[in-house]
Design an enzyme around this catalytic site. Structure first.
Site, mmCIF file in Angstrom:
data_model
loop_
_atom_site.group_PDB
_atom_site.id
_atom_site.type_symbol
_atom_site.label_atom_id
_atom_site.label_comp_id
_atom_site.label_asym_id
_atom_site.label_seq_id
_atom_site.Cartn_x
_atom_site.Cartn_y
_atom_site.Cartn_z
ATOM 1 N N THR A 55 76.328 68.819 -84.499
ATOM 2 C CA THR A 55 76.636 69.516 -83.122
ATOM 3 C C THR A 55 75.929 69.014 -81.988
ATOM 4 O O THR A 55 76.198 67.734 -81.283
ATOM 5 C CB THR A 55 76.659 70.802 -83.147
ATOM 6 O OG1 THR A 55 75.517 71.694 -83.559
ATOM 7 C CG2 THR A 55 77.977 71.251 -84.098
ATOM 8 N N LYS A 114 72.195 70.565 -90.932
ATOM 9 C CA LYS A 114 72.473 70.363 -89.457
ATOM 10 C C LYS A 114 71.522 71.232 -88.725
ATOM 11 O O LYS A 114 71.143 72.366 -89.471
ATOM 12 C CB LYS A 114 73.866 70.481 -89.281
ATOM 13 C CG LYS A 114 74.356 72.027 -89.141
ATOM 14 C CD LYS A 114 75.784 72.065 -88.469
ATOM 15 C CE LYS A 114 75.486 71.779 -86.861
ATOM 16 N NZ LYS A 114 74.738 72.981 -86.285
ATOM 17 N N GLU A 126 67.024 71.840 -79.794
ATOM 18 C CA GLU A 126 67.599 71.477 -78.418
ATOM 19 C C GLU A 126 66.681 71.352 -77.389
ATOM 20 O O GLU A 126 65.885 72.280 -77.040
ATOM 21 C CB GLU A 126 68.682 72.328 -77.973
ATOM 22 C CG GLU A 126 69.962 72.212 -78.605
ATOM 23 C CD GLU A 126 71.134 73.028 -78.396
ATOM 24 O OE1 GLU A 126 72.285 73.121 -78.579
ATOM 25 O OE2 GLU A 126 70.710 74.382 -77.882
ATOM 26 N N THR A 131 74.300 77.470 -85.962
ATOM 27 C CA THR A 131 74.468 77.464 -87.310
ATOM 28 C C THR A 131 73.554 76.425 -88.053
ATOM 29 O O THR A 131 73.246 75.282 -87.731
ATOM 30 C CB THR A 131 75.807 76.811 -87.412
ATOM 31 O OG1 THR A 131 76.576 77.583 -86.513
ATOM 32 C CG2 THR A 131 76.628 76.768 -88.947
#
Lengths: 399, 399
Positions: free
Chosen positions: B151, B175, B272, B186
């Site tokens: 993602t 992931k 991130e 997630t």
């Protein structure tokens, strides 16, 4: 039985309280960083302290000195937390109290000490010794103290309330947090009142007020090593002492709650890098404890804070936080609102006007409302959005 | 008994596993977002799931289907979490499994489903139906699946290990997180092995491996509604089944631990906005549980993360986090190191070379070491720094 905020009020608005501040050079350059608060009449006093297992020297000193429920003055500095400083830190805190006691002519055992700033370094005692002598106390000096205790705060936080139908006044000053996770910052709050108040009642009243105000801008019971909320009551209003069950007890409690909530919201609004105040209201929780836990967990979530910052009506993040908050949840009963716009009903998406939702987030005060539909308990918590500036500020603090 | 990482290894490196992916249009534009993993021989399988009380539909489906410890395939999509989607979500997850079962010729009850992405919206089933038919499985398709489940990840995370002196291989793909608080993102991880493994042993081994790896990049037991770590063992290596106490049990556990730790660190490193991997090692704790709690609390602190981002050797923040982590602390015994530079000893500041400390922080992998000097337990946790970009990314996710 109304409660009124007094224009330009602060800690020296109640009768008999004096304050003053100076630039002692603890912070860089010409910033005010050392202050004294003093009551001309002896005070009944109590405080609530950090629950952090690492406690700063001034906290340890105050805990000892407040056992008798008496105080006359507080000396407070910003720029250095005097935390993680061992025996030297305790000696420095005691000396600071002694220097202030000499300057104001009060017994050293009635002088309290508070510090906020960087953790680790010892107090620059030479500067403190010189600084304390420079402080001039005045009946209007509360505003000076409010500025001297600021660290990364951008505005001073002070207020005073009067209780209708009486001459009683409660004043207060707080310093931020100045951080997104307020509990990790130093929260300092000094409250003054000219009411005559019974010590046991004062202890209970302070605890109740803190529970609905400062504790609702905290996360996990996290607290800095320096946190302190202090109240001093000097009785100069001449009222009959307020005690549990007495006529003015309710009004005093209400006034204290409102004042503390006002200061707590000021801290949340002025969080480091903050552009918005976020209010999270939880309705329909089975118990008060669960309502409070959900409200605090949601308002502390970096993902929710980031979404609010970007005006993103991403309610799924609120559901995810609710699910991991530790309370029982029936997913299929949960409703979520942004202001009065329902964005999720019975745990699922509902069609909503996205433009209106973005507009509800693009305000200086944002309201997120959750209804768990499991009971009657409600709670409200306050925080602020998470901006790029928060990171910029906190990646350049000591160096 | 060594363990070797296999160059360019992944989930289809062990014998008999096939995978493939396609652009079904669940994410915007031409991004790969739908994939299937399939074993040509039936697998013994087990998984660990989110502890979030809000559980996504695919999690509920998998929990049910894995009761018998058997699986043949997984179909996984990114771009939509299928969480907070009620009965429709459950029906969609079941249909997705059925479509995949038809495509690969396996019984639907042996097909698992996983999803990651935005919480709230339902799966775009028209696109899924068309997409599944397009997927071409191959023995080298693991890399395709690794890309399809991304993602906000910036790099795919996959690896495979071989156990020396045997022909056994374990492959894995994960992931991110893709978030600073990985537990709110997630986490999806699929592990494959061609070893023949007893189901009870496999369940225990997976739990042990997750405890020292994925659970050490989490904070408070927080998990997204979609988290899942799945292992499938198809036995095609032809070994005698590995069970508790059998000759290869230790080697298998070590290999699984190393593979999971490798993938967990990859996730932390790719958080991130992250620019650095932070490793927090806690020594001298009284118990393992306390060592783990401290390590995870420190590595999750926004203030510590911000300080690391700005190369600021602000050890006082580490002490403050330690103090509120919930474990017993003797402040006067705590030592703190950045790499091998001691920045605090016995709870207080020690003189240190500030330039060297800044340099120790200005690296792609930063080590913070705490010694509580209270016992023998140790633990390590991983995270990443907090950068301005984290906020930028998370304030613009759905809109």
């Amino acid at each position: 039985m109304g409660i009124k905020f007094i224009a330009s009020g602060g800690i020296t608005t109640p009768r008999g309280f004096h304050a003053g501040a100076t630039c002692a050079g603890i912070k860089t350059k010409d910033k005010s960083d050392l202050a004294i608060l003093f009551s001309e009449a002896p005070c009944v006093a109590t405080a609530m302290f950090t629950t952090n297992r690492v406690k700063a020297a001034p906290v340890l000193l105050c805990q000892q000195r407040l056992r008798d429920g008496k105080a006359a003055a507080v000396v407070v500095n910003s720029g250095c937390a005097n935390a993680c400083t061992g025996k030297q830190g305790l000696a420095d805190a005691a000396e600071t109290a002694e220097l202030a006691a000499e300057a104001i002519g009060a017994p050293a055992e009635d002088v309290l000490v508070a510090s906020t700033g960087v953790i680790g370094p010892c107090l620059p005692m030479e500067r403190l010794r010189a600084g304390i002598k420079q402080i001039v106390l005045s009946r209007d000096g509360g505003h000076e103290l409010a500025r001297a205790i600021m660290t990364t705060d951008t505005v001073p936080k002070e207020a005073a309330v009067g209780i209708d139908g009486s001459n009683l006044i409660i004043g207060g000053v707080a310093k931020g947090s100045g951080m997104i996770h307020p509990d990790l910052a130093t929260l300092l709050c000094f409250l003054t009142t000219d009411a005559s108040v019974d010590l046991d009642f004062l202890r209970l009243a302070l605890r109740k007020a803190v529970e609905v105000s400062f504790n609702m801008i905290s996360i996990d019971g996290d607290t800095s090593p320096n946190d302190m909320v202090l109240i001093m009551a000097n009785g100069l209003a001449g009222n009959g002492p307020i005690a549990t069950g007495s006529q003015q007890a309710d009004a005093f409690q209400q006034a204290l709650n409102q004042l503390c909530t006002h200061l707590a919201k000021s801290i949340a609004r002025d969080g480091e890098g903050a552009t918005k105040l976020i209010e999270v209201k939880v309705n329909g929780a089975p118990t008060l404890a669960e309502a409070r836990l959900v409200a605090r967990t949601v308002v502390s979530s970096p993902l929710v804070k980031s979404a609010v910052h970007g005006n993103d009506p991403n309610w799924g993040r609120v559901m995810a936080v609710l699910g991991r908050s530790g309370v029982e949840v029936e997913e299929a009963k949960v409703d979520i609102y942004l202001d009065d716009i329902c964005v999720a009903r019975a745990g699922c998406a509902v069609p909503f006007d996205e433009k209106a939702a973005v507009k509800a987030l693009d305000k200086s005060e944002v309201a997120i409302v959750l209804n768990l539909n499991l009971g009657e308990a409600t709670a409200t918590a306050w925080g602020c959005d998470l901006s790029e500036e928060y990171v910029t500020i906190n990646s350049q603090y000591t160096t």
